[in-house]
Write an enzyme that holds these catalytic residues in place. Structure first.
Site, PDB file in Angstrom:
ATOM      1  N   ARG A  78       0.862  -1.190   0.000  1.00 42.83           N
ATOM      2  CA  ARG A  78       0.000   0.000   0.000  1.00 42.83           C
ATOM      3  C   ARG A  78       0.892   1.231   0.000  1.00 42.83           C
ATOM      4  O   ARG A  78       1.682   1.417   0.926  1.00 42.83           O
ATOM      5  CB  ARG A  78      -0.925  -0.008   1.223  1.00 42.83           C
ATOM      6  CG  ARG A  78      -1.751   1.265   1.364  1.00 42.83           C
ATOM      7  CD  ARG A  78      -2.675   1.237   2.565  1.00 42.83           C
ATOM      8  NE  ARG A  78      -3.403   2.495   2.680  1.00 42.83           N
ATOM      9  CZ  ARG A  78      -3.243   3.355   3.686  1.00 42.83           C
ATOM     10  NH1 ARG A  78      -2.391   3.083   4.676  1.00 42.83           N
ATOM     11  NH2 ARG A  78      -3.917   4.488   3.726  1.00 42.83           N
ATOM     12  N   HIS A 122      -2.688  11.068   0.627  1.00 43.86           N
ATOM     13  CA  HIS A 122      -2.202  10.774   1.987  1.00 43.86           C
ATOM     14  C   HIS A 122      -1.569  12.047   2.526  1.00 43.86           C
ATOM     15  O   HIS A 122      -0.366  12.116   2.771  1.00 43.86           O
ATOM     16  CB  HIS A 122      -1.197   9.618   1.961  1.00 43.86           C
ATOM     17  CG  HIS A 122      -0.946   8.990   3.311  1.00 43.86           C
ATOM     18  ND1 HIS A 122      -1.058   7.641   3.558  1.00 43.86           N
ATOM     19  CD2 HIS A 122      -0.579   9.553   4.497  1.00 43.86           C
ATOM     20  CE1 HIS A 122      -0.751   7.386   4.830  1.00 43.86           C
ATOM     21  NE2 HIS A 122      -0.477   8.526   5.417  1.00 43.86           N
ATOM     22  N   GLU A 167      -7.311   8.730   6.042  1.00 47.37           N
ATOM     23  CA  GLU A 167      -7.550   9.356   7.341  1.00 47.37           C
ATOM     24  C   GLU A 167      -7.943  10.838   7.297  1.00 47.37           C
ATOM     25  O   GLU A 167      -7.212  11.725   7.779  1.00 47.37           O
ATOM     26  CB  GLU A 167      -6.309   9.197   8.224  1.00 47.37           C
ATOM     27  CG  GLU A 167      -5.931   7.758   8.430  1.00 47.37           C
ATOM     28  CD  GLU A 167      -4.830   7.598   9.442  1.00 47.37           C
ATOM     29  OE1 GLU A 167      -4.114   8.571   9.724  1.00 47.37           O
ATOM     30  OE2 GLU A 167      -4.682   6.488   9.977  1.00 47.37           O
ATOM     31  N   ASN A 292      -7.452   1.906   9.874  1.00 45.27           N
ATOM     32  CA  ASN A 292      -6.123   2.025  10.483  1.00 45.27           C
ATOM     33  C   ASN A 292      -6.305   1.997  11.988  1.00 45.27           C
ATOM     34  O   ASN A 292      -7.026   2.826  12.528  1.00 45.27           O
ATOM     35  CB  ASN A 292      -5.453   3.339  10.078  1.00 45.27           C
ATOM     36  CG  ASN A 292      -5.153   3.381   8.590  1.00 45.27           C
ATOM     37  OD1 ASN A 292      -5.340   2.382   7.891  1.00 45.27           O
ATOM     38  ND2 ASN A 292      -4.706   4.535   8.098  1.00 45.27           N
ATOM     39  N   TYR A 294      -4.301   1.706  15.809  1.00 50.07           N
ATOM     40  CA  TYR A 294      -3.055   1.735  16.574  1.00 50.07           C
ATOM     41  C   TYR A 294      -3.292   1.537  18.058  1.00 50.07           C
ATOM     42  O   TYR A 294      -2.527   0.885  18.742  1.00 50.07           O
ATOM     43  CB  TYR A 294      -2.314   3.055  16.332  1.00 50.07           C
ATOM     44  CG  TYR A 294      -1.714   3.134  14.940  1.00 50.07           C
ATOM     45  CD1 TYR A 294      -2.472   3.573  13.851  1.00 50.07           C
ATOM     46  CD2 TYR A 294      -0.397   2.737  14.704  1.00 50.07           C
ATOM     47  CE1 TYR A 294      -1.933   3.628  12.577  1.00 50.07           C
ATOM     48  CE2 TYR A 294       0.150   2.776  13.433  1.00 50.07           C
ATOM     49  CZ  TYR A 294      -0.629   3.230  12.371  1.00 50.07           C
ATOM     50  OH  TYR A 294      -0.100   3.281  11.108  1.00 50.07           O
ATOM     51  N   GLU A 352      -3.544   0.000   8.014  1.00 50.05           N
ATOM     52  CA  GLU A 352      -2.373   0.330   8.841  1.00 50.05           C
ATOM     53  C   GLU A 352      -2.537  -0.246  10.242  1.00 50.05           C
ATOM     54  O   GLU A 352      -3.620  -0.186  10.811  1.00 50.05           O
ATOM     55  CB  GLU A 352      -2.176   1.849   8.984  1.00 50.05           C
ATOM     56  CG  GLU A 352      -1.654   2.546   7.782  1.00 50.05           C
ATOM     57  CD  GLU A 352      -1.516   4.047   7.991  1.00 50.05           C
ATOM     58  OE1 GLU A 352      -1.236   4.470   9.146  1.00 50.05           O
ATOM     59  OE2 GLU A 352      -1.729   4.796   7.030  1.00 50.05           O
TER      60      GLU A 352
HETATM   61  O1  LIG Z   1       1.717   7.528  13.146  1.00 52.17           O
HETATM   62  C1  LIG Z   1       1.964   6.401  12.375  1.00 52.17           C
HETATM   63  C2  LIG Z   1       1.122   6.473  11.110  1.00 52.17           C
HETATM   64  C3  LIG Z   1       1.566   7.578  10.125  1.00 52.17           C
HETATM   65  O2  LIG Z   1       2.944   7.457   9.842  1.00 52.17           O
HETATM   66  C4  LIG Z   1       0.712   7.421   8.857  1.00 52.17           C
HETATM   67  O3  LIG Z   1       1.135   8.279   7.811  1.00 52.17           O
HETATM   68  C5  LIG Z   1      -0.734   7.744   9.162  1.00 52.17           C
HETATM   69  O4  LIG Z   1      -1.609   7.200   8.181  1.00 52.17           O
HETATM   70  C6  LIG Z   1      -1.121   7.267  10.545  1.00 52.17           C
HETATM   71  N1  LIG Z   1      -2.325   7.365  11.132  1.00 52.17           N
HETATM   72  C7  LIG Z   1      -2.217   6.920  12.391  1.00 52.17           C
HETATM   73  C8  LIG Z   1      -3.323   6.889  13.385  1.00 52.17           C
HETATM   74  C9  LIG Z   1      -4.037   8.229  13.412  1.00 52.17           C
HETATM   75  C10 LIG Z   1      -3.213   9.267  14.060  1.00 52.17           C
HETATM   76  C11 LIG Z   1      -2.222   9.885  13.321  1.00 52.17           C
HETATM   77  C12 LIG Z   1      -1.481  10.906  13.909  1.00 52.17           C
HETATM   78  C13 LIG Z   1      -1.756  11.267  15.226  1.00 52.17           C
HETATM   79  C14 LIG Z   1      -2.737  10.617  15.951  1.00 52.17           C
HETATM   80  C15 LIG Z   1      -3.470   9.623  15.364  1.00 52.17           C
HETATM   81  C16 LIG Z   1      -0.939   6.514  12.591  1.00 52.17           C
HETATM   82  N2  LIG Z   1      -0.279   6.722  11.440  1.00 52.17           N
END
Ligand SMILES: OC[C@@H]1[C@@H](O)[C@H](O)[C@@H](O)c2[nH]c(CCc3ccccc3)c[n+]21
Length: 448
Positions: A78, A122, A167, A292, A294, A352
């Site tokens: 991706r 993105h 996102e 996505n 986390y 993600e």
């Molecule tokens: O932070 C890790 C990755 C980024 O490197 C990606 O570009 C991006 O799609 C992404 N989204 C998220 C979760 C949403 C989020 C992003 C930033 C701050 C808080 C929440 C985590 N990440």
């Protein structure tokens, strides 16, 4: 009998990146600047003054990086397309050298048996469009559809899975409300307008695909399940607001054709009365949704928190990643259950999932030992398997990220990669998690 974690036959295993975070050479071969080129070169915006000028130099090293993907046995990759490489002014003139880079990348992936999964946007909006109002200008729905059509024409047939946006919540919350991300605005009056136009543009991009596309298109949302810090009515209401603001604000207009009522409650007079007709554009049939995941948030009421009146509460006796996110794999399972309950049985991909932990440098030829990242991955893949056992229509998983890269305004220090990148030498070194993930792919999860 011990639990088997074998995934359904044909489950798709990949890894993800994005253009500004890995490519470097943001202005090469006729590319126009993006808002991230401007933001990264604005003093004080980026940790350590890091920029995407070089990043992982993927623009030049993409063939070697495809071999890294092949070494893991990845079935899919991706990536995102930098809009301003292709349309330097955002609309109109096409920069064929920009299109050619992505065409070469796609061919390299296909020649190595890896399925390309392209995200059109993105976060790296062409600066020329920001000068015309960017996501605050309703015309951006047409600008985005024009850009999407250029890429559909160039790559469709070879690219079988497209996403319009990555996102929209982060773009809105980071770029227009709190100002931590490009374009660095801080306005609760602009944020809802940007959010709405992002979903109008996504709808226009999907509509354009329906006219010419042969394969699949969807949209990617970040979801962070919210849990109340107590059973008090205040905390439960705060949790409801936080959930609507992050998790429903974008999926609802796309999949239900409406907004949750909490948004008017949160933004008050700053929440516009959007024309009903707009939802005929935002709501389009999608072939899949990318989620996505986390972490989760435990939420309590806080009258001083702007504008949500809700704040996250740090949890005791648990692990937090380098980006301050609690390791909470139960939230992964809960997210799928909620999504299916609210939006129905739409095919899903995890587009993600990953974690940043400190990685000690290694000697030449060694493997970076990253036990915390491997533990995070193992726990989350098992949680994902539980969701599938509960009947969630989950088709695949893309690990974030293939490479250590530019973690936006946090710079290069936050390392999410399966491969360690030494940014001084551009040397890539596999982490133990990469070796583990390769085994997961080879055994379709049985090794978990
Ligand atoms: O932070 C890790 C990755 C980024 O490197 C990606 O570009 C991006 O799609 C992404 N989204 C998220 C979760 C949403 C989020 C992003 C930033 C701050 C808080 C929440 C985590 N990440």
């Amino acid at each position: 009998m011990t639990q088997s974690y074998r995934f359904p036959p044909g489950f798709h295993w990949g890894a993800a990146t994005s253009a500004y975070q890995i490519e470097g050479s943001p202005l090469a071969d006729g590319a126009g600047p993006s808002i991230w080129e401007r933001f990264a070169h604005t003093p004080g915006m980026m940790a350590n003054g890091d920029t995407g000028d070089i990043a992982c130099d993927h623009y030049h090293r993409y063939k070697d990086d495809v071999q890294l993907m092949r070494a893991l046995g990845l079935q899919g990759y991706r990536f995102s397309i930098a809009w301003s490489r292709v349309l330097p002014e955002g609309t109109g003139r096409i920069n064929q050298k920009g299109v050619d880079f992505y065409s070469r990348l796609v061919d390299e992936l296909l020649e190595n048996g890896i399925e390309p999964n392209a995200t059109l946007f993105h976060w790296d909006l062409p600066a020329a469009l920001d000068d015309r109002g960017g996501w605050l200008n309703r015309d951006i729905a047409h600008w985005f559809a024009e850009y999407a059509n250029v890429m559909y024409k160039a790559l469709d047939g070879r690219v079988k899975r497209w996403s319009t946006l990555n996102e929209p919540w982060v773009v809105t919350d980071g770029g227009y409300l709190h100002g931590a991300l490009a374009p660095g605005h801080r306005s609760k009056y602009e944020a809802p307008i940007a959010a709405h136009n992002l979903m109008r543009a996504s709808g226009a991009g999907i509509q354009a695909y329906r006219a010419v596309g042969k394969h699949e298109i969807g949209v990617v949302f970040n979801i962070e399940p919210k849990y109340p810090a107590s059973n008090s009515p205040e905390d439960i209401a705060a949790t409801r607001r936080a959930h609507a603001y992050m998790n429903e604000q974008f999926a609802d207009p796309a999949l239900l054709g409406s907004y949750p009522p909490e948004l008017k409650e949160i933004f008050g007079p700053a929440w516009p009365d959007f024309p009903e007709d707009d939802f005929k554009l935002t709501q389009q049939k999608v072939d899949f949704v990318g989620l996505n995941y986390y972490t989760r948030a435990v939420v309590k009421h806080d009258p001083n928190a702007y504008p949500l009146k809700a704040v996250p509460v740090k949890q005791p006796n648990t692990t937090y990643t380098e980006t301050g996110w609690e390791v909470y794999e139960q939230g992964f399972t809960d997210m799928f259950t909620w999504f299916k309950q609210r939006y129905g049985d739409i095919p899903l991909y995890v587009t993600e999932n990953g974690s940043a932990f400190y990685d000690a440098p290694v000697a030449e030829g060694d493997v970076v030992q990253d036990p915390l990242r491997t533990s995070y991955l193992r726990k989350h893949l098992k949680a994902m398997h539980h969701a599938i056992e509960q009947g969630v229509n989950l088709k695949g998983y893309y690990a974030w990220s293939l490479l250590d890269n530019l973690e936006w305004s946090l710079g290069f220090a936050k390392r999410f990669g399966l491969y360690h990148v030494d940014f001084a030498t551009q040397k890539r070194t596999p982490k133990a998690t990469a070796k583990f993930y390769a085994q997961v792919i080879e055994t379709n999860g049985a090794v978990l």
